[in-house]
Each structure stands twice: as structure tokens, then as C-alpha cells.
Design a protein around this motif. Sequence first.
Motif, PDB file in Angstrom:
ATOM      1  N   UNK A 209       0.728  -1.100   0.071  1.00 40.81           N
ATOM      2  CA  UNK A 209       0.027  -0.238   0.187  1.00 40.81           C
ATOM      3  C   UNK A 209       0.688   1.270  -0.035  1.00 40.81           C
ATOM      4  N   UNK A 210       2.138   1.160   0.200  1.00 40.28           N
ATOM      5  CA  UNK A 210       2.803   2.491   0.280  1.00 40.28           C
ATOM      6  C   UNK A 210       4.144   2.071  -0.859  1.00 40.28           C
ATOM      7  N   UNK A 211       3.720   1.648  -1.851  1.00 32.95           N
ATOM      8  CA  UNK A 211       4.746   1.191  -3.056  1.00 32.95           C
ATOM      9  C   UNK A 211       5.509   2.613  -3.292  1.00 32.95           C
ATOM     10  N   UNK A 212       4.557   3.502  -3.696  1.00 29.98           N
ATOM     11  CA  UNK A 212       5.010   4.747  -4.250  1.00 29.98           C
ATOM     12  C   UNK A 212       5.988   5.597  -3.581  1.00 29.98           C
ATOM     13  N   UNK A 213       6.144   5.245  -2.319  1.00 27.16           N
ATOM     14  CA  UNK A 213       6.794   5.945  -1.452  1.00 27.16           C
ATOM     15  C   UNK A 213       8.408   5.359  -1.060  1.00 27.16           C
ATOM     16  N   UNK A 214       8.412   3.886  -1.656  1.00 31.45           N
ATOM     17  CA  UNK A 214       9.520   3.210  -1.457  1.00 31.45           C
ATOM     18  C   UNK A 214      10.868   3.602  -2.327  1.00 31.45           C
ATOM     19  N   UNK A 215      11.662   4.429  -1.928  1.00 31.31           N
ATOM     20  CA  UNK A 215      12.754   4.620  -2.638  1.00 31.31           C
ATOM     21  C   UNK A 215      13.668   3.565  -3.045  1.00 31.31           C
ATOM     22  N   UNK A 216      14.069   2.737  -2.121  1.00 32.72           N
ATOM     23  CA  UNK A 216      14.944   1.634  -2.379  1.00 32.72           C
ATOM     24  C   UNK A 216      14.472   0.708  -3.516  1.00 32.72           C
ATOM     25  N   UNK A 217      13.058   0.526  -3.402  1.00 35.72           N
ATOM     26  CA  UNK A 217      12.431  -0.513  -4.490  1.00 35.72           C
ATOM     27  C   UNK A 217      12.668   0.521  -6.113  1.00 35.72           C
ATOM     28  N   UNK A 218      12.307   1.786  -5.869  1.00 37.65           N
ATOM     29  CA  UNK A 218      12.365   2.509  -7.059  1.00 37.65           C
ATOM     30  C   UNK A 218      13.633   2.427  -7.534  1.00 37.65           C
ATOM     31  N   UNK A 219      14.674   2.422  -6.736  1.00 34.71           N
ATOM     32  CA  UNK A 219      16.131   2.471  -7.358  1.00 34.71           C
ATOM     33  C   UNK A 219      16.840   1.145  -7.528  1.00 34.71           C
TER      34      UNK A 219
END
Length: 342
Positions: A209-219
Motif C-alpha cells: 500500500x506504500x509502494x510509491x514511497x519506497x525509494x529503495x525499490x524505485x532505485x
Amino acid sequence: MEDWNQQTIESFRRDLLTWYDQEGRQHLPWRKNQDPYRVLVSELMLQQTRVDTVITYFNRFMDALPTVLDLAKAPEEQVLKLWEGLGYYSRARNLQKAAQVVAFELKGKWPESYDDLLTLPGVGPYTAAAVASIAFGEVVPAIDGNFFRVFSRLLKIDDDIAKPKTRRVFYDAVAPIVDPKRPGDFNQAIMDLGTSYMKTKDPDTLHSPVLKYNAAYRDGVEEEYPVKSKKKKPVSQMYEALVVYNENGDLLYEQRPDSGLLAGFWTLPLRPIDSVEQLDGEQLTIKPVSHIFSHRKWSIWPVSVETPDELAKNQRFFTEEEQQALALPKVQHKILQALKEL
């Protein structure tokens, strides 16, 4: 490290708590209300123990000792028996000491702030923050393993979580993010998030539910967080466990000292050895009984020896029925199981 603006913080709170209201683990028995006694018992039980395991222990504990006064007045042996199997028995002893402070010294009035809760025996920073936020609504982050894992990934905090000073880094980074209206729910939502979508192994990040805030996953570096240096290997130690029966078939036990590992517990007499060649009696098992503490690994060889002419002050024989009533540490259960299998 990511630095969220106020708009991002408010959006994160909203998304997190909406998910928690819809999918959080409100069914857990200690979440039925915000009674500080229930919160404290559950939090101390949950340290080093899986949630599924704790549910049975918590319900049994509450049935037997439903109030802080009941716990304060209970015999220590009863408390340890209710705790039997959870390990880390200092938690149970400290829990009772904390209950005695609240019930007797504070006349039943609980400390309500994080700082005041820290004065209770056995209550550390995480437990104090959990009770303060859940039971009393104080806006403070409850920093545990789940918390480290979730926010190290969300904010890309690369400080080593094995170092004590790192707690302050996380505290300063997340304190402004904790929801001021629902701090207890916020902390419990992070706990639930850390054991589901953002667990250690095989996280389900895509559905988080907080995927869009996950900086480590995004990078593309989520598996690198949290950063944690490896623990030292536990030190190996060898013991012989003296197996002594009297003419009635009762088994000899020895009460351990008031401090150190397994403090105050009854076990078979344990004697340190350097090698199997030093065993004093008849070796009863081919392989030793193995038990790992957080920093030590014990290898224990049960040996049959004759009844001593005189027992030490900390030794006595227990009947089978008396043994059933004893609160025994897990390592002692392992020794008894090995003897049964002979």
C-alpha cells in the motif's frame, strides 16, 4: 536518505492508515482495547517471538492474570510457568517487577509518557514507545526490527542498524512522519507492514500500500536494506548433565544462580567440560543435546552418575508430578526429551 516534504508525509499517513483500517490485524487479542497492561504484556511477549506463537501464550496469561495487580501478587513460579516456552525469561521477571511498581509503588496509576515508562523495570525504548503511543496517544515512533526494515527502504537510510547510535538516526527521520492523531495505529500499521508486504525475505513490494514511497525499490536496491553488519558467531561451550535418580525414581535437579544464563531455574546439574574424555559418568547419548542462546552454543552430554552422599543446598529430587509443575527452560526440556528417547 530521502527527505519528505509535508505533502508527502500527509499522503503517506493517509495511505498507510487507510490500508491498516481495511487490512490490519485488529483481530489480535491485545488490540481489542488500549489497556496499558495488555499492551505491555503483548509487547514483551512479542520480542524474539512470532505473532502466531504469542497469541496462545497471551490468552493463557490473561486468563490466569487478568490485571496488573494479579500479576504483581502472583508467585514468580506461576509467572515463569505461564511464560514457559517463550524463552528469554528475564522478560517475564522484569514484567512482574514492572507490574509491582505500578500496582504497589504507583498505587495502580500507570506512567503515561515515553520518558516515565522507561523507568519501569525491563522497559526499553521500543516498548516504552509502543505503550506510550498505543495506550496513551503520545506521538513517538516505536522503533523495532519491522520499523528499521520499513523505513530504511522507504527513505533509503543506509546507517548500520546493528549499531546503537543508528536508532537516533531513525528516530529523527521518522518522528515528524508519525501521525499526530493516531500514533498508536501508525506504529501498529508499520508492524503489520513489516511482517507482510515488506518482510525480510520475499517481500510483496508490488502490492504494498506504500509502494510509491519506497525509494529503495524505485532505485532497484531494496534487497540491500536495511544495512546490518553480521553478528559474531556464538561461542561454543560443552557441559555434562548429571542424571541421578533416587530409589523412588525421582530425578535430581539443581537450582542455578540468581544471575547469568537461566538464572534461578531448576535444571539437571550441569558441569563444564573441555572434551568428551572428561565425562565423569556413563555416557547416555551418542550425540550431545544442542542449544543455541543469542551469544553461546551449548553442547550437553547427559551422563548417569551415582547418587551423591550429600546434596548441595541448591539441589533436590523432584517426583515426576513435581517436574510437570516446574517452569523449565527449553534446554532442560531438550535434555529430558533425549532421556525419554533412550
